[in-house]
Design a protein around this motif. Structure first.
Motif, mmCIF file in Angstrom:
data_model
loop_
_atom_site.group_PDB
_atom_site.id
_atom_site.type_symbol
_atom_site.label_atom_id
_atom_site.label_comp_id
_atom_site.label_asym_id
_atom_site.label_seq_id
_atom_site.Cartn_x
_atom_site.Cartn_y
_atom_site.Cartn_z
ATOM 1 N N PRO A 92 0.829 -1.222 0.000
ATOM 2 C CA PRO A 92 0.000 0.000 0.000
ATOM 3 C C PRO A 92 0.862 1.271 0.000
ATOM 4 O O PRO A 92 1.967 1.300 0.550
ATOM 5 N N ILE A 93 0.310 2.329 -0.604
ATOM 6 C CA ILE A 93 1.013 3.608 -0.696
ATOM 7 C C ILE A 93 0.055 4.731 -0.319
ATOM 8 O O ILE A 93 -1.090 4.780 -0.782
ATOM 9 N N ASP A 94 0.527 5.639 0.547
ATOM 10 C CA ASP A 94 -0.175 6.897 0.842
ATOM 11 C C ASP A 94 0.633 8.032 0.245
ATOM 12 O O ASP A 94 1.840 8.148 0.528
ATOM 13 N N LEU A 95 -0.027 8.866 -0.593
ATOM 14 C CA LEU A 95 0.668 9.981 -1.233
ATOM 15 C C LEU A 95 -0.047 11.281 -0.897
ATOM 16 O O LEU A 95 -1.252 11.418 -1.126
ATOM 17 N N TYR A 96 0.712 12.230 -0.351
ATOM 18 C CA TYR A 96 0.143 13.531 0.004
ATOM 19 C C TYR A 96 0.795 14.578 -0.886
ATOM 20 O O TYR A 96 2.019 14.733 -0.898
ATOM 21 N N TYR A 97 -0.059 15.311 -1.642
ATOM 22 C CA TYR A 97 0.416 16.320 -2.581
ATOM 23 C C TYR A 97 0.351 17.686 -1.903
ATOM 24 O O TYR A 97 -0.734 18.194 -1.605
ATOM 25 N N LEU A 98 1.527 18.262 -1.627
ATOM 26 C CA LEU A 98 1.617 19.558 -0.950
ATOM 27 C C LEU A 98 2.056 20.600 -1.976
ATOM 28 O O LEU A 98 3.164 20.539 -2.516
ATOM 29 N N MET A 99 1.182 21.583 -2.247
ATOM 30 C CA MET A 99 1.394 22.490 -3.377
ATOM 31 C C MET A 99 1.511 23.943 -2.923
ATOM 32 O O MET A 99 0.806 24.399 -2.027
ATOM 33 N N ASP A 100 2.430 24.627 -3.545
ATOM 34 C CA ASP A 100 2.598 26.074 -3.362
ATOM 35 C C ASP A 100 1.468 26.779 -4.125
ATOM 36 O O ASP A 100 1.356 26.626 -5.350
ATOM 37 N N LEU A 101 0.615 27.566 -3.408
ATOM 38 C CA LEU A 101 -0.490 28.289 -4.061
ATOM 39 C C LEU A 101 -0.222 29.785 -4.123
ATOM 40 O O LEU A 101 -1.157 30.590 -4.123
ATOM 41 N N SER A 102 1.061 30.155 -4.179
ATOM 42 C CA SER A 102 1.362 31.570 -4.442
ATOM 43 C C SER A 102 1.004 31.876 -5.899
ATOM 44 O O SER A 102 0.803 30.970 -6.718
ATOM 45 N N TYR A 103 0.927 33.154 -6.240
ATOM 46 C CA TYR A 103 0.358 33.564 -7.525
ATOM 47 C C TYR A 103 1.103 32.970 -8.716
ATOM 48 O O TYR A 103 0.499 32.685 -9.756
ATOM 49 N N SER A 104 2.409 32.757 -8.582
ATOM 50 C CA SER A 104 3.196 32.256 -9.713
ATOM 51 C C SER A 104 2.817 30.818 -10.086
ATOM 52 O O SER A 104 3.201 30.327 -11.145
ATOM 53 N N MET A 105 2.064 30.129 -9.231
ATOM 54 C CA MET A 105 1.686 28.733 -9.505
ATOM 55 C C MET A 105 0.261 28.633 -10.063
ATOM 56 O O MET A 105 -0.338 27.554 -10.049
ATOM 57 N N LYS A 106 -0.267 29.744 -10.585
ATOM 58 C CA LYS A 106 -1.657 29.765 -11.061
ATOM 59 C C LYS A 106 -1.896 28.746 -12.168
ATOM 60 O O LYS A 106 -2.868 27.964 -12.110
#
Length: 810
Positions: free
Chosen positions: A152-166
């Motif tokens: 089994p695999i648990d994957l957590y996607y942590l994303m930068d939501l500053s404006y440059s990542m629009k």
């Protein structure tokens, strides 16, 4: 449990005697120059002795110590104790042991049920071991790791939501179902979660004006309020739910370029319940297009408290970003490791070098290059996961003081690594087994002596090996000690392990003195030999009226005797060996072994070495002294007086062998190597380089022989004092040369010419002499001749006068 050498059963006795003999041989192999850790420890009781090193034993024989030896002399290397006369059954030498407490085999998915729960899958074997450690003696066990299929695999996607990542957010909105589809090729049990971060909500990281707090973006862009970290979606197996929740997320903004991603990573690592981590493979995908703030940067916003590494999520939002500083890299490494989280940094190409350096500091992490709009994020995650899962790195928890651990890995294709590389194996595929040998050593005994627990686990995996460390701090005979024993001077100590362990304030071999009365004149008087001035011969100290001899740097060297007047190292030597290596030194005198005598035990009484080929002692021409022949006639030599290098016939006897060895000619040239290898041959250039009789301390025979080519060769033959046969030969033989015709003819011709010239000269000289004599004689006769002056009647004048008639006189 240690091995008690004082055996009760004969079977146990044999086992222990064999063990002691084996360990004793190991001790004997070490150079004495390295020092004896057992003697250096100056141990006063058995427990202190066995902590000095794995080679140390304690002799419990009450009568073991000689006069002048201290109690610490009972502690020595095993072989030395046996040599000094301690019975093997009376030597305390406990040894460590290994006990496997839990040993569930690694899971073979081809034989296991398909619906196995994650907690029922085993990838590490064994799970629990118990080690009993003796100081200096390593204990080892083998760890097996097998990468399970369909884990089994648990994957957590942590994303930068500053404006440059629009633009990146648009591509991530459909990541859930797409990634679920791809990961289904690897595992049937996959869960995905989503979180986002921007920055600390204080100046100067964001603008704190009311309008900017509502909408940090410029122009007509509609952005959400800034935040530090938000757990948008805990781990779930519902990919469509991921798409829906991520689809409603909005971009935010901040003022500076670095982001507060470290705050978010820390919360994801420590907030396991809110995130929903299971005890399976845990992956954290960190997606950004900027750098990061770390410990110390919070001071810009007036934040000075270090990050506490605890969970502070309320309603899935990090609420203490304004209170705690950013975590340090080391703090993150610790928390990620403690929670078995493997990190994948998905960053743009611009920040690749920065995150590559960060990857080198965080074990079990990977870096992938994110495209400008995150369109390649799925391939990036798959590649990074394959890279991480193909490598196993072992780590251990903090070790107790004095305990060390060493790893040796045996990976695929027989690859073996040691030292720091022994912790890891690479290129592991699903179903592959790799093995690690883990060796743990303790030096000394912990202060408390209580059991300690350490853990070893593969980085990024929840499974671990629990190791209980038990320490051998005392000998087994310690438990049989008699407190306040009458053998220790009216109960002033505990009699244990063959010696008295004195109570505080008491000294002496039998605790017979008070420490306050040790140095008194009356006691010192009994330590002077023959009423002399030297106390204990200057080789010891007077303790309780008894000499206790000093110890030497070399543990094999000892002083002994009532006044320390004896030693075992000042005897005569032969060949740089004490007592010639054939005896022992006792009180400065050699006690020789049988068949040896002499002051240095260097004279052998064995006459077998003096027997000649005719079975006579020294061939009847000498006497056998100390195993070697002394020839009565000096012309006879060799180990049995059979060689006579100067006797007639020696040159002829060795001619053929010298010729074939030196020039490769003669009758023995075909069998030379077989028949003529009993002497050493040296070549010299000229005859004057040959050894002369007076040059050596042994006879030298000069020889001149004719070889097969009718040439003369010169050599010497001798038998040295070491019975070695030595031949020196002139490298070029002297050969007669044929007549040279040209010089002879030229000489004859020249001789004839010279003789002819000489004869001519002689003839010429004689003719000159003769002519001169005749001329002189003529002159003499001429002078003596007297002619008549009258006219000779028969004389006629030779002149005839004729008158020309026609002449007129004009």
């Amino acid at each position: 449990m240690g091995l008690v050498v004082k055996a009760r059963l004969s079977g146990e006795m044999d086992l222990k005697l064999s063990l002691i003999a084996f360990l004793g041989l190991l001790c004997c192999c070490n150079s004495q120059k390295e020092g004896n850790e057992c003697i250096s420890a100056n141990a006063k009781y058995c427990g202190e002795c066995i902590q000095a090193g794995a080679k140390c034993g304690w002799c419990t024989d009450p009568n073991f110590l000689k006069q002048g030896e201290t109690v610490s002399s009972r502690c020595d290397e095993l072989q030395s104790l046996l040599k000094r006369g301690c019975n093997a059954s009376l030597i305390e030498n406990p040894v460590g042991k290994l006990e496997t407490v839990k040993n569930v085999s690694v899971t073979d998915r081809s034989k296991a049920p398909k619906n196995l729960k994650p907690e029922d899958i085993t990838q590490v074997q064994p799970q629990k071991v118990s080690l009993t450690l003796r100081s200096g003696e390593p204990q080892s066990f083998k760890l097996k790791f097998k990468r399970a299929e369909d884990y089994p695999i648990d994957l957590y996607y942590l994303m930068d939501l500053s404006y440059s990542m629009k633009d990146d957010l648009e591509n991530v909105k459909n990541l859930g179902t797409s990634l679920m589809l791809e990961m289904s090729k690897i595992t049937s049990d996959f869960r995905i979660g989503f979180g986002s971060f921007v920055e600390k909500t204080v100046m100067p990281y964001i603008s704190t004006t009311p309008a900017k707090l509502l909408n940090p973006c410029t122009g007509d862009q509609n952005c959400t309020s800034p935040f530090s970290y938000k757990n948008v979606l805990p781990l779930t197996s519902d990919g469509s739910r991921f798409n829906n929740l991520v689809g409603v997320q909005q971009i935010s903004g901040n003022l500076d370029s670095p982001e507060g991603g470290f705050d978010a990573i820390m919360q994801v690592a420590v907030c396991g319940d809110q995130i929903g981590w299971r005890n399976v493979t845990r992956l954290l995908v960190f997606s950004t297009d900027a750098g990061f703030h770390f410990a110390g940067d919070g001071k810009l916003g007036g934040i000075v408290l270090p990050n506490d590494g605890k969970c502070h999520l309320e309603n899935n939002i990090y609420t203490m970003s304004h209170y705690y500083d950013y975590p340090s890299i080391a703090h993150l490494v610790q928390k990620l490791s403690d929670n078995n989280i493997q990190t994948i940094f998905a960053v743009t190409e611009e920040f690749q070098p920065v995150y590559q350096e960060l990857k080198n500091l965080i074990p079990k992490s990977a870096v992938g290059t994110l495209s400008a709009n995150s369109s390649n994020v799925i391939n990036l995650i798959i590649d990074a996961y394959n890279s991480l899962s193909s490598e196993v790195i072992l780590e251990n928890s903090k070790l107790p003081e004095g305990v060390t651990i060493a790893y040796t890995s045996r990976c695929k294709n027989g690859v073996t690594n040691k030292d720091e590389n022994g912790r890891r194996c690479s290129n592991i595929s699903i179903g592959d087994e790799v093995h690690f040998n883990i060796s743990i050593t303790s030096k000394g005994c912990p202060k408390q002596g209580k059991p300690e627990i350490i853990k070893v686990k593969p980085l990024g995996f929840t499974e671990e090996v629990e190791i209980t460390l038990n320490f051998i701090c005392e000998c087994d005979c310690h438990s049989k000690g008699i407190e306040n024993s009458p053998d220790c001077h009216f109960g002033n100590g505990t009699y244990e392990c063959g010696a008295c362990r004195c109570n505080e304030g008491r000294v002496g071999r039998n605790c017979e003195c008070s420490s306050n009365d040790v140095a008194t004149e009356d006691m010192d008087r009994t330590c002077r030999k023959d009423n002399g001035t030297d106390i204990c011969s200057n080789n010891g100290e007077c303790v309780c009226g008894t000499c206790e001899c000093k110890k030497r740097e070399n543990p094999e060297e000892r002083y002994s005797g009532q006044f320390c007047e004896c030693d075992n190292f000042n005897c005569d030597r032969s060949g740089s060996l004490l007592c010639g290596g054939h005896g022992r030194c006792e009180c400065r005198k050699c006690i020789c072994e049988p068949m040896w005598n002499g002051t240095a035990c260097d004279c052998s009484l064995d006459e077998s070495t003096c027997l000649a080929s005719n079975k006579q002692i020294c061939n009847g021409r000498g006497r056998c002294e100390c195993g070697a022949c002394k020839c009565d006639d000096l012309k006879f030599q060799g180990p049995t007086c059979e060689a006579c290098p100067t006797c007639p016939g020696v040159c002829i006897e060795h001619k053929e062998c010298v010729e074939c060895r030196a020039f490769g000619t003669g009758e023995k040239k075909e069998t030379c190597q077989k028949e003529c290898s009993d002497f050493t041959l040296f070549k010299v250039k000229t005859r004057d380089k040959l050894p002369q009789p007076n040059d050596k301390s042994y006879p030298v025979m000069h020889c001149k022989e004719r070889d097969a080519n009718d040439c003369w060769f010169y050599y010497t033959y001798a038998v040295t004092n070491n019975t070695e046969k030595v031949v020196y030969v002139v490298e070029e033989p002297e050969c007669p040369t044929g007549p040279d015709i040209i010089p002879i003819v030229a000489g004859v011709v020249a001789g004839i010419v010279l003789i002819g010239l000489a004869l001519l000269l002689i003839w010429k000289l004689l003719m000159i002499i003769h002519d001169r004599r005749e001329f002189a004689k003529f002159e003499k006769e001429k002078m003596n001749a007297k002619w008549d002056t009258g006219e000779n009647p028969i004389y006629k004048s030779a002149v005839t006068t004729v008158v020309n008639p026609k002449y007129e006189g004009k």
